[in-house]
Design an enzyme around this catalytic site. Sequence first.
Site, PDB file in Angstrom:
ATOM      1  N   LYS A  82      38.390  72.879  52.620  1.00 42.15           N
ATOM      2  CA  LYS A  82      36.990  72.467  52.760  1.00 42.15           C
ATOM      3  C   LYS A  82      36.610  72.386  54.235  1.00 42.15           C
ATOM      4  CE  LYS A  82      33.912  68.752  51.076  1.00 42.15           C
ATOM      5  NZ  LYS A  82      33.874  67.557  50.218  1.00 42.15           N
ATOM      6  N   SER A 160      30.366  67.501  46.691  1.00 39.52           N
ATOM      7  CA  SER A 160      30.364  68.085  48.028  1.00 39.52           C
ATOM      8  C   SER A 160      31.465  69.124  48.214  1.00 39.52           C
ATOM      9  CB  SER A 160      30.489  66.986  49.083  1.00 39.52           C
ATOM     10  OG  SER A 160      31.762  66.400  49.088  1.00 39.52           O
ATOM     11  N   SER A 184      33.898  63.745  44.601  1.00 37.42           N
ATOM     12  CA  SER A 184      33.641  65.100  45.087  1.00 37.42           C
ATOM     13  C   SER A 184      34.798  66.077  44.909  1.00 37.42           C
ATOM     14  CB  SER A 184      33.225  65.072  46.563  1.00 37.42           C
ATOM     15  OG  SER A 184      31.963  64.472  46.702  1.00 37.42           O
TER      16      SER A 184
END
Length: 477
Positions: A82, A160, A184
């Site tokens: 990420k 997210s 998330s």
Amino acid sequence: MLTPDTYFMSVRSLGDAIRERRLSSVDLTEGFLERAHTIGSRLNAFALLTPDLALRQARQADEEIKAGQYRGPLHGVPYAVKDLVTVKGYPTTWGAPPFAHQSFDYNATVIERLNEAGAVLLGKAAMIELAGGLGYSSGLASLTGPTRNPWNPECWTCGSSSGSGAVVGAGLAPWALGSDTRGSILCPSAWCGVSGLRPSFGRVSRYGSMAIAYSMDKLGPMARTAEDCAIVLSVIAGHDPLDHDSAAKSESAFAYDKTEPSSNEPLRIGRLTNVYDKTDPEIEKAVDAACRVFEQAGVTVESCEFPDGPFEEAAELTILMEAASSFEHLIHSGDCKHLVDPLGQINGYVSEQFSVTDYLHVQRVRPMLQRLADGMFDRYSVLISAAQPTAAQLLSAKDPDDPMSPAEAKFHLDRRAPDGVSSLCGLPAISVPCGFSKGRLPYGMQIMGRAWNDATVLRAARLYQAHTNWHTQHPAV
């Protein structure tokens, strides 16, 4: 030779094939990079690819394995991270226009540990701007555009860690690293039909990753199977003196157990019946069917209710107040106006109106809620429920994982939403695929455990996956 099915193999299977030299890390990496360029671009799954680094790491892995220098189960296996995790020499944009050209001259601790394990970094997965730290109203809120769900591109991936979910779900990498402050990892794992583990708070170092809420942020793996998540956790877990919330070595270390998940002491499962105000009936049927799978495997399953308390309110208020501190410079500089989402442009200013007294009131309540949650595990090994109350929603729909504004909070009815409860209390939880909607969108089941009992959560998930095949199904991308 690579086939379409190769890209949906588990970490365990790919690692064994590379170790036994039935598969080249270079060939595999080149194949995943090609998919990232084609399928990944259609889904907006990546913020950035790192082909030079990936191929260099893959060549090194092949050479080391040929020379008998095997580093472990991730050696030569590609992955994505990420885009809030620092990788030296590459942009780390946090998914937000004000940080589009930001980079750092060091690696995050998790990247250092993955480098030592010989893993191959394909690129940075797309994400919601600031990981939703200042709030957002839909899946459109990202520097790189909306991440599309591989099961239906008109829907999004939730949470997210949106890009990490799409990357694994579409077979663009066998696993990805996500972050979780309030669901998330769990939400995109559920909506993309993958297995995603949010470890106990303090087990995995966050040094070198963007902070939202210092007392709730966690990093964890999203992969094909619960076993894959256990393999990755064994590499990235452990004490780190650079993270002030990192647990002691005796607590944070995690050893992967290759034994059969049914060979340990008996499990006792509590099936939560009161965690959502409204849930799609088909999801509840899928979780009920999962209960029968556990019972047929010899596990005791009992319906139960989670104790009442302001879990959701405490989680959301903690995030709002700590995020205002994390993004203080962005708020005071006025650069919030450059964020994509209208809510993110103003929410930081609202959150700054909370006082120190407000924050301390919430944190005084929090230990009481943690004790309430912990008491459930005196009776049950793990608690299970739907991971999300619906399947994937349209891109314009509001995210169930979005930290709400204070004005909205009093109308929110899911006070015991399991991702909020487990996030606030620092508990380990995993979402695993457990079925599909009538529109062929994945359903996820959350399995939650007592703090530091990640191994039992993973054992329950592995047992379920040993008797089902939901995790082996993938979209026709």
